[in-house]
Design a protein around this motif. Structure first.
Motif, PDB file in Angstrom:
ATOM      1  N   ASP A  46      15.736  -5.746  31.999  1.00 48.16           N
ATOM      2  CA  ASP A  46      16.600  -5.950  30.839  1.00 48.16           C
ATOM      3  C   ASP A  46      15.895  -5.636  29.528  1.00 48.16           C
ATOM      4  OD1 ASP A  46      18.565  -6.774  32.566  1.00 48.16           O
ATOM      5  OD2 ASP A  46      18.120  -8.913  32.330  1.00 48.16           O
ATOM      6  N   ALA A  47      14.559  -5.668  29.525  1.00 48.68           N
ATOM      7  CA  ALA A  47      13.821  -5.445  28.281  1.00 48.68           C
ATOM      8  C   ALA A  47      14.056  -4.040  27.747  1.00 48.68           C
ATOM      9  CB  ALA A  47      12.334  -5.689  28.504  1.00 48.68           C
ATOM     10  N   GLU A  48      14.092  -3.056  28.625  1.00 46.23           N
ATOM     11  CA  GLU A  48      14.314  -1.671  28.186  1.00 46.23           C
ATOM     12  C   GLU A  48      15.707  -1.517  27.581  1.00 46.23           C
ATOM     13  OE1 GLU A  48      13.482   2.308  27.459  1.00 46.23           O
ATOM     14  OE2 GLU A  48      12.127   0.731  28.128  1.00 46.23           O
ATOM     15  N   MET A  49      16.719  -2.118  28.233  1.00 47.02           N
ATOM     16  CA  MET A  49      18.084  -2.029  27.690  1.00 47.02           C
ATOM     17  C   MET A  49      18.184  -2.756  26.350  1.00 47.02           C
ATOM     18  SD  MET A  49      20.568  -2.330  31.019  1.00 47.02           S
ATOM     19  CE  MET A  49      19.936  -3.932  31.490  1.00 47.02           C
ATOM     20  N   ASP A  50      17.541  -3.925  26.242  1.00 42.89           N
ATOM     21  CA  ASP A  50      17.559  -4.665  24.984  1.00 42.89           C
ATOM     22  C   ASP A  50      16.879  -3.873  23.876  1.00 42.89           C
ATOM     23  OD1 ASP A  50      18.879  -6.744  26.188  1.00 42.89           O
ATOM     24  OD2 ASP A  50      17.063  -7.957  26.516  1.00 42.89           O
ATOM     25  N   PHE A  51      15.775  -3.214  24.223  1.00 39.51           N
ATOM     26  CA  PHE A  51      15.060  -2.404  23.238  1.00 39.51           C
ATOM     27  C   PHE A  51      15.913  -1.239  22.764  1.00 39.51           C
ATOM     28  CE2 PHE A  51      11.957   1.010  22.246  1.00 39.51           C
ATOM     29  CZ  PHE A  51      11.372   0.412  21.141  1.00 39.51           C
ATOM     30  N   GLN A  52      16.556  -0.526  23.703  1.00 41.24           N
ATOM     31  CA  GLN A  52      17.426   0.593  23.340  1.00 41.24           C
ATOM     32  C   GLN A  52      18.597   0.115  22.489  1.00 41.24           C
ATOM     33  OE1 GLN A  52      16.733   3.722  23.758  1.00 41.24           O
ATOM     34  NE2 GLN A  52      14.904   3.339  24.974  1.00 41.24           N
ATOM     35  N   SER A  54      18.657  -2.527  20.518  1.00 35.38           N
ATOM     36  CA  SER A  54      18.197  -2.884  19.172  1.00 35.38           C
ATOM     37  C   SER A  54      17.917  -1.636  18.340  1.00 35.38           C
ATOM     38  CB  SER A  54      16.960  -3.773  19.248  1.00 35.38           C
ATOM     39  OG  SER A  54      15.877  -3.056  19.789  1.00 35.38           O
ATOM     40  N   ILE A  55      17.387  -0.579  18.970  1.00 27.89           N
ATOM     41  CA  ILE A  55      17.167   0.683  18.245  1.00 27.89           C
ATOM     42  C   ILE A  55      18.506   1.275  17.801  1.00 27.89           C
ATOM     43  CG2 ILE A  55      16.457   3.084  18.550  1.00 27.89           C
ATOM     44  CD1 ILE A  55      14.104   2.093  20.146  1.00 27.89           C
ATOM     45  N   ALA A  56      19.502   1.240  18.688  1.00 29.82           N
ATOM     46  CA  ALA A  56      20.822   1.774  18.341  1.00 29.82           C
ATOM     47  C   ALA A  56      21.441   0.978  17.195  1.00 29.82           C
ATOM     48  CB  ALA A  56      21.734   1.758  19.562  1.00 29.82           C
ATOM     49  N   ILE A  57      21.268  -0.334  17.218  1.00 37.25           N
ATOM     50  CA  ILE A  57      21.818  -1.174  16.145  1.00 37.25           C
ATOM     51  C   ILE A  57      21.130  -0.848  14.822  1.00 37.25           C
ATOM     52  CG2 ILE A  57      21.908  -3.560  15.302  1.00 37.25           C
ATOM     53  CD1 ILE A  57      22.450  -4.405  18.210  1.00 37.25           C
ATOM     54  N   GLU A  58      19.800  -0.672  14.854  1.00 32.25           N
ATOM     55  CA  GLU A  58      19.089  -0.323  13.624  1.00 32.25           C
ATOM     56  C   GLU A  58      19.545   1.028  13.079  1.00 32.25           C
ATOM     57  OE1 GLU A  58      14.914  -0.496  14.327  1.00 32.25           O
ATOM     58  OE2 GLU A  58      14.946  -2.639  14.820  1.00 32.25           O
ATOM     59  N   GLN A  59      19.750   2.009  13.965  1.00 31.04           N
ATOM     60  CA  GLN A  59      20.220   3.321  13.518  1.00 31.04           C
ATOM     61  C   GLN A  59      21.621   3.219  12.935  1.00 31.04           C
ATOM     62  OE1 GLN A  59      19.809   5.733  17.014  1.00 31.04           O
ATOM     63  NE2 GLN A  59      17.648   6.187  16.630  1.00 31.04           N
ATOM     64  N   GLN A  60      22.480   2.412  13.566  1.00 30.48           N
ATOM     65  CA  GLN A  60      23.840   2.237  13.059  1.00 30.48           C
ATOM     66  C   GLN A  60      23.820   1.588  11.676  1.00 30.48           C
ATOM     67  OE1 GLN A  60      26.676   3.340  14.431  1.00 30.48           O
ATOM     68  NE2 GLN A  60      27.794   2.594  12.676  1.00 30.48           N
ATOM     69  N   LYS A  61      22.952   0.585  11.500  1.00 27.59           N
ATOM     70  CA  LYS A  61      22.853  -0.067  10.192  1.00 27.59           C
ATOM     71  C   LYS A  61      22.356   0.911   9.140  1.00 27.59           C
ATOM     72  CE  LYS A  61      22.181  -4.834  11.698  1.00 27.59           C
ATOM     73  NZ  LYS A  61      21.241  -5.976  11.738  1.00 27.59           N
ATOM     74  N   ALA A  62      21.393   1.758   9.511  1.00 25.65           N
ATOM     75  CA  ALA A  62      20.879   2.740   8.554  1.00 25.65           C
ATOM     76  C   ALA A  62      21.968   3.740   8.164  1.00 25.65           C
ATOM     77  CB  ALA A  62      19.672   3.469   9.141  1.00 25.65           C
ATOM     78  N   SER A  63      22.739   4.200   9.149  1.00 19.47           N
ATOM     79  CA  SER A  63      23.815   5.145   8.823  1.00 19.47           C
ATOM     80  C   SER A  63      24.913   4.459   8.000  1.00 19.47           C
ATOM     81  CB  SER A  63      24.402   5.752  10.097  1.00 19.47           C
ATOM     82  OG  SER A  63      25.058   4.762  10.856  1.00 19.47           O
ATOM     83  N   ASP A  64      25.175   3.188   8.289  1.00 19.13           N
ATOM     84  CA  ASP A  64      26.162   2.453   7.483  1.00 19.13           C
ATOM     85  C   ASP A  64      25.684   2.302   6.047  1.00 19.13           C
ATOM     86  OD1 ASP A  64      27.803   2.221   9.657  1.00 19.13           O
ATOM     87  OD2 ASP A  64      27.274   0.137  10.110  1.00 19.13           O
TER      88      ASP A  64
END
Length: 134
Positions: A46-52, A54-64
């Motif tokens: 689950d750690a790899e999925m959680d990491f991916q 969190s990266i996707a959420i950070e990218q989404q926040k940056a684009s927002d």
């Protein structure tokens, strides 16, 4: 009174056994995570999925944030104008290919933009022309 003490003692024993089993499970998971980390793998599945995620959420926040900044800049530009309109922007002049590049208005060749159909169009039948036989 003796029966109550014995039953309370058995409850404590059951709780202790359950906690011991939990401790052993967690120690096994910790050992497996440490082995995976030593091999260069993610600690858990689950750690790899959680990491991916969190990266996707950070990218989404940056684009927002960048989209919001663009929107604020556009609103500042639009707010500087004296008039506000909801009409679609359209080109009212074009620069011809030949010549000196002086803009010409559309004149009589303005682009056709049909209006949206009203609600009463559902009552009007579509034309059904009869074929002409010669």
């Amino acid at each position: 009174r003796m029966m109550a003490t014995v039953s309370e003692l058995s409850m404590y024993q059951a709780t202790a056994m359950k906690l011991t089993a939990q401790k052993e499970d967690l120690e096994g998971a910790l050992e497996g995570a440490m082995n995976n980390a030593d091999e260069g793998l993610p600690p858990t599945e689950d750690a790899e999925m959680d990491f991916q995620r969190s990266i996707a959420i950070e990218q989404q926040k940056a684009s927002d944030r960048s989209a919001a900044q663009l929107r604020r800049e556009e609103e500042a530009i639009l707010a500087s104008d004296a008039t506000r309109t909801t009409a679609e922007p359209r080109v009212n002049a074009y620069i011809p290919d030949g010549g000196y590049g002086v803009p010409k208005a559309y004149g009589s060749k303005a682009p056709f933009m049909p209006t949206t159909l009203g609600a009463n169009m559902r009552h009007i039948r579509k034309p059904n022309p009869k074929p002409i036989d010669f």
